[in-house]
Design an enzyme around this catalytic site. Structure first.
Site, short mmCIF file in Angstrom:
data_model
loop_
_atom_site.label_atom_id
_atom_site.label_comp_id
_atom_site.label_asym_id
_atom_site.label_seq_id
_atom_site.Cartn_x
_atom_site.Cartn_y
_atom_site.Cartn_z
N HIS A 1 -38.19 37.69 -17.87
CA HIS A 1 -39.03 38.33 -18.90
C HIS A 1 -39.88 37.27 -19.58
O HIS A 1 -39.71 36.08 -19.31
CB HIS A 1 -38.18 39.10 -19.92
CG HIS A 1 -37.19 38.27 -20.71
ND1 HIS A 1 -36.12 37.62 -20.13
CD2 HIS A 1 -37.12 37.98 -22.03
CE1 HIS A 1 -35.43 36.98 -21.06
NE2 HIS A 1 -36.02 37.17 -22.23
N HIS B 1 -40.16 35.09 -22.34
CA HIS B 1 -39.12 34.59 -23.25
C HIS B 1 -39.68 34.28 -24.63
O HIS B 1 -40.83 33.87 -24.76
CB HIS B 1 -38.50 33.32 -22.68
CG HIS B 1 -37.99 33.48 -21.28
ND1 HIS B 1 -36.73 33.99 -21.01
CD2 HIS B 1 -38.56 33.22 -20.08
CE1 HIS B 1 -36.56 34.03 -19.70
NE2 HIS B 1 -37.66 33.58 -19.11
N ASP C 1 -37.70 32.24 -26.72
CA ASP C 1 -36.94 31.10 -27.25
C ASP C 1 -37.17 29.80 -26.49
O ASP C 1 -36.64 28.77 -26.85
CB ASP C 1 -35.45 31.43 -27.26
CG ASP C 1 -34.96 31.84 -25.90
OD1 ASP C 1 -35.76 31.82 -24.94
OD2 ASP C 1 -33.78 32.16 -25.78
N HIS C 2 -37.92 29.86 -25.40
CA HIS C 2 -38.29 28.65 -24.68
C HIS C 2 -39.56 28.94 -23.90
O HIS C 2 -39.91 30.10 -23.68
CB HIS C 2 -37.17 28.20 -23.73
CG HIS C 2 -36.97 29.11 -22.56
ND1 HIS C 2 -36.09 30.18 -22.58
CD2 HIS C 2 -37.55 29.15 -21.34
CE1 HIS C 2 -36.14 30.81 -21.43
NE2 HIS C 2 -37.02 30.23 -20.65
N HIS D 1 -34.42 44.80 -23.74
CA HIS D 1 -34.49 43.56 -24.55
C HIS D 1 -35.97 43.28 -24.82
O HIS D 1 -36.38 43.04 -25.95
CB HIS D 1 -33.80 42.42 -23.80
CG HIS D 1 -34.10 41.07 -24.33
ND1 HIS D 1 -33.80 40.69 -25.62
CD2 HIS D 1 -34.70 39.98 -23.76
CE1 HIS D 1 -34.20 39.43 -25.82
NE2 HIS D 1 -34.75 38.99 -24.71
N ASP E 1 -31.76 38.32 -20.25
CA ASP E 1 -31.12 38.62 -21.54
C ASP E 1 -30.71 40.08 -21.64
O ASP E 1 -30.30 40.55 -22.70
CB ASP E 1 -32.08 38.31 -22.70
CG ASP E 1 -32.45 36.84 -22.74
OD1 ASP E 1 -31.94 36.06 -21.92
OD2 ASP E 1 -33.27 36.48 -23.60
N HIS F 1 -28.57 33.30 -20.84
CA HIS F 1 -28.12 32.37 -21.89
C HIS F 1 -26.62 32.50 -22.04
O HIS F 1 -26.03 33.53 -21.71
CB HIS F 1 -28.67 32.77 -23.28
CG HIS F 1 -30.13 32.76 -23.41
ND1 HIS F 1 -30.87 31.62 -23.58
CD2 HIS F 1 -31.02 33.78 -23.42
CE1 HIS F 1 -32.15 31.93 -23.69
NE2 HIS F 1 -32.27 33.24 -23.59
#
Ligand code: FE2
Length: 227
Positions: A57, A59, A61-62, A112, A129, A170
């Protein structure tokens, strides 16, 4: 088949190397931009050629290493059909990517985020996720939808055989893999909870925004290659 799990300690992200050893072809799932050199060194050391880069997807967070890996190796970048416009292949539900002779099947698992996709490879599923070990991704930004997430997990992932190995995007507690059967039984967000109960639980999480949201989402819409 070969599977290697790689880790980014800053965002607790797992990147996976999946390869067909006999054809010497490899894919990276969810690479992190800061670790492109590490990942390519491993590909080289194992005598493999990187043919595909798959993101689960966009992302928050990074920043993805997909665009950089494409520049360096010519690998095809792939995502779900609602994924970033910059990728080479947008996969629909059930579409198959071949890495050497190894088929990787896309399972669309939105919720998500609206572009979520899981990748099924010979008895293992890379869930991004959508499904985490004893947890799941949040559904409160990037067009997330808790009802859709429930349907993706219960209708698509929990429909897989119980012994299917779950490799999540994660983990924050040091766990590395699980199985579908284990998550059906022990995932506290899902076990014994119906759709309405799941939606109520997810809407009450009150999580802070991810640290890199403002940087990561626009960068990932450009496959991580930004000026
Ligand atoms: Fe995410």
């Amino acid at each position: 088949m070969l599977i290697r799990q790689l880790f980014d300690p800053e965002s607790s992200t797992y990147t996976y190397l999946v390869a067909d050893r006999s054809a010497r072809a490899a894919a990276l799932i969810d690479p992190v931009r800061e670790h492109v050199d590490r990942d390519l060194a491993l590909v080289r050391e194992l005598g493999l050629t990187l043919t595909h880069v798959l993101d689960t997807h966009v992302h928050a967070d990074h920043v993805t290493g997909a665009g950089r890996l494409r520049e360096l190796t010519g690998a095809l970048t792939c995502a779900g059909k609602a994924g970033a416009a910059c990728v080479d292949l947008h996969l629909g539900h059930g579409d198959v990517v071949r890495v050497g002779d190894l088929p990787i099947t896309a399972l669309l698992t939105p919720g998500h985020t609206d572009d979520g996709v899981s990748y099924l490879v010979s008895g293992a599923v890379f869930t991004g996720d959508t499904l985490l070990i004893r947890g799941c991704g949040r559904a409160d930004f990037q067009n997330g939808d808790a009802g859709q997430l429930y349907d993706s997990i219960t209708g698509r992932l929990f429909a897989l055989a119980d012994e299917t190995i779950v490799y999540p995007g994660h983990d924050y507690r040091g766990q590395t893999s699980s199985t579908i059967g284990e998550e059906k039984r022990w995932n506290p967000r899902l076990a014994g909870r119906d759709r309405a109960g799941f939606i109520a639980l997810m809407s009450g999480l009150n999580l802070p925004p991810p640290k890199k949201l403002a940087e990561a989402v626009p960068a990932n819409r450009a496959c991580g290659v930004v000026a």
